[in-house]
Enzyme design. Structure first.
Site, mmCIF file in Angstrom:
data_model
loop_
_atom_site.group_PDB
_atom_site.id
_atom_site.type_symbol
_atom_site.label_atom_id
_atom_site.label_comp_id
_atom_site.label_asym_id
_atom_site.label_seq_id
_atom_site.Cartn_x
_atom_site.Cartn_y
_atom_site.Cartn_z
ATOM 1 N N GLU A 72 -48.050 -27.760 -38.875
ATOM 2 C CA GLU A 72 -46.969 -28.218 -38.524
ATOM 3 C C GLU A 72 -46.142 -27.906 -40.117
ATOM 4 O O GLU A 72 -44.832 -27.603 -40.131
ATOM 5 C CB GLU A 72 -46.628 -29.049 -37.711
ATOM 6 C CG GLU A 72 -47.088 -28.781 -36.658
ATOM 7 C CD GLU A 72 -46.646 -29.008 -35.022
ATOM 8 O OE1 GLU A 72 -46.716 -29.285 -34.167
ATOM 9 O OE2 GLU A 72 -45.493 -30.215 -35.549
ATOM 10 N N HIS A 101 -38.677 -33.898 -32.162
ATOM 11 C CA HIS A 101 -40.772 -33.261 -31.452
ATOM 12 C C HIS A 101 -40.865 -34.249 -33.225
ATOM 13 O O HIS A 101 -40.523 -34.363 -34.656
ATOM 14 C CB HIS A 101 -40.619 -30.941 -32.545
ATOM 15 C CG HIS A 101 -41.927 -31.274 -32.702
ATOM 16 N ND1 HIS A 101 -42.609 -30.936 -31.194
ATOM 17 C CD2 HIS A 101 -42.682 -31.569 -33.480
ATOM 18 C CE1 HIS A 101 -43.951 -30.543 -32.234
ATOM 19 N NE2 HIS A 101 -44.346 -30.780 -33.794
ATOM 20 N N LYS A 120 -34.080 -31.929 -32.929
ATOM 21 C CA LYS A 120 -33.913 -30.904 -32.730
ATOM 22 C C LYS A 120 -32.272 -30.419 -32.590
ATOM 23 O O LYS A 120 -31.113 -31.279 -32.720
ATOM 24 C CB LYS A 120 -34.119 -30.408 -31.070
ATOM 25 C CG LYS A 120 -36.220 -31.205 -30.972
ATOM 26 C CD LYS A 120 -36.522 -30.909 -30.238
ATOM 27 C CE LYS A 120 -37.863 -30.858 -29.894
ATOM 28 N NZ LYS A 120 -38.006 -30.882 -28.586
ATOM 29 N N ASN A 126 -34.724 -33.206 -26.210
ATOM 30 C CA ASN A 126 -35.313 -34.334 -26.369
ATOM 31 C C ASN A 126 -35.309 -35.276 -27.749
ATOM 32 O O ASN A 126 -35.607 -35.707 -27.768
ATOM 33 C CB ASN A 126 -36.429 -34.633 -25.489
ATOM 34 C CG ASN A 126 -37.492 -33.893 -26.055
ATOM 35 O OD1 ASN A 126 -37.418 -32.380 -27.154
ATOM 36 N ND2 ASN A 126 -38.982 -33.612 -26.416
ATOM 37 N N TYR A 153 -44.173 -22.654 -31.709
ATOM 38 C CA TYR A 153 -44.814 -23.072 -30.434
ATOM 39 C C TYR A 153 -45.452 -22.492 -29.336
ATOM 40 O O TYR A 153 -45.647 -22.241 -28.065
ATOM 41 C CB TYR A 153 -43.322 -23.331 -28.979
ATOM 42 C CG TYR A 153 -42.454 -24.638 -29.741
ATOM 43 C CD1 TYR A 153 -42.977 -25.298 -29.482
ATOM 44 C CD2 TYR A 153 -41.502 -24.440 -30.117
ATOM 45 C CE1 TYR A 153 -42.364 -27.075 -29.667
ATOM 46 C CE2 TYR A 153 -41.014 -25.619 -30.591
ATOM 47 C CZ TYR A 153 -41.098 -27.371 -29.747
ATOM 48 O OH TYR A 153 -40.495 -28.444 -30.579
HETATM 49 P P1 CMP Z 1 -42.108 -31.302 -28.073
HETATM 50 O O1 CMP Z 1 -42.282 -32.327 -28.917
HETATM 51 O O2 CMP Z 1 -41.178 -30.452 -29.323
HETATM 52 O O3 CMP Z 1 -43.511 -30.100 -27.759
HETATM 53 C C1 CMP Z 1 -43.206 -28.930 -26.703
HETATM 54 C C2 CMP Z 1 -41.573 -28.901 -26.264
HETATM 55 O O4 CMP Z 1 -41.468 -27.903 -24.659
HETATM 56 C C3 CMP Z 1 -41.301 -30.759 -25.767
HETATM 57 O O5 CMP Z 1 -41.109 -31.346 -26.752
HETATM 58 C C4 CMP Z 1 -39.722 -30.333 -25.377
HETATM 59 O O6 CMP Z 1 -38.765 -29.924 -25.798
HETATM 60 C C5 CMP Z 1 -40.192 -28.820 -24.500
HETATM 61 N N1 CMP Z 1 -40.594 -28.577 -22.879
HETATM 62 C C6 CMP Z 1 -39.596 -28.081 -21.723
HETATM 63 N N2 CMP Z 1 -40.358 -28.803 -20.654
HETATM 64 C C7 CMP Z 1 -41.318 -29.147 -21.176
HETATM 65 C C8 CMP Z 1 -42.564 -30.145 -20.036
HETATM 66 N N3 CMP Z 1 -41.786 -29.632 -19.175
HETATM 67 N N4 CMP Z 1 -43.447 -30.552 -20.318
HETATM 68 C C9 CMP Z 1 -43.428 -31.077 -22.142
HETATM 69 N N5 CMP Z 1 -42.785 -30.477 -22.996
HETATM 70 C C10 CMP Z 1 -41.224 -29.358 -21.655
#
Ligand code: CMP
Length: 138
Positions: A126, A115, A9, A112, A49
């Protein structure tokens, strides 16, 4: 051989962590079958998303995912989906196990670091979102 999609990311790419993360991927026995660096448009992030459209974090997530370049890759291994998710750790870096990518490189639940697809069906969707069949090594 199962395939999964990985995204490094914007926060991780911007902090120069691409090499570290790819090294962990290869060390874990996940084979990189396709890889590309790109900057998502808002429309592309919203589409990728779309499953989270109703969630309160959707708008912020799409803004963040367009804040800089990402690296997308197709990873292959026996049980690649679970393997990559295990290597990443829990979505929230604060809850991720020590030694995982999100624990070590993630900044918060949104930024984070990486993904990964969560199931075979989403992995297929995806991967097809970013790569055509001929761009992926079999
Ligand atoms: P990802 O695995 O990319 O899937 C959805 C993304 O939403 C997640 O990682 C986070 O980067 C983002 N995100 C932000 N807030 C939340 C939340 N409260 N719960 C889950 N995903 C979140």
């Amino acid at each position: 051989m199962e395939k999964t999609l990985a995204i490094i990311k914007p926060d991780a790419v911007a902090r120069g962590l691409t090499g570290d993360i790819l090294k962990r991927i290869e060390a874990a026995g996940l084979s990189i079958r396709a890889i590309r660096k790109l900057h998502l448009t808002r429309a592309q992030a919203e589409l990728f998303y779309a499953v989270h459209k109703a969630r309160p974090f959707y708008a912020d997530l799409c803004k963040y995912m367009t804040s800089g370049p990402v690296v997308v890759a197709v990873l292959a291994a026996e049980g690649a989906i679970a393997k990559w998710r295990e290597l990443m750790g829990a979505t929230d870096p604060a809850k991720a196990a020590p030694g995982t990518i999100r624990r070590e490189f993630g900044q918060n639940i949104e930024a984070n670091a990486t993904h990964g697809s969560d199931a075979p069906e989403t992995a297929g969707q995806e991967i097809a979102f970013f790569f055509s069949g001929m761009e992926i090594l079999s």
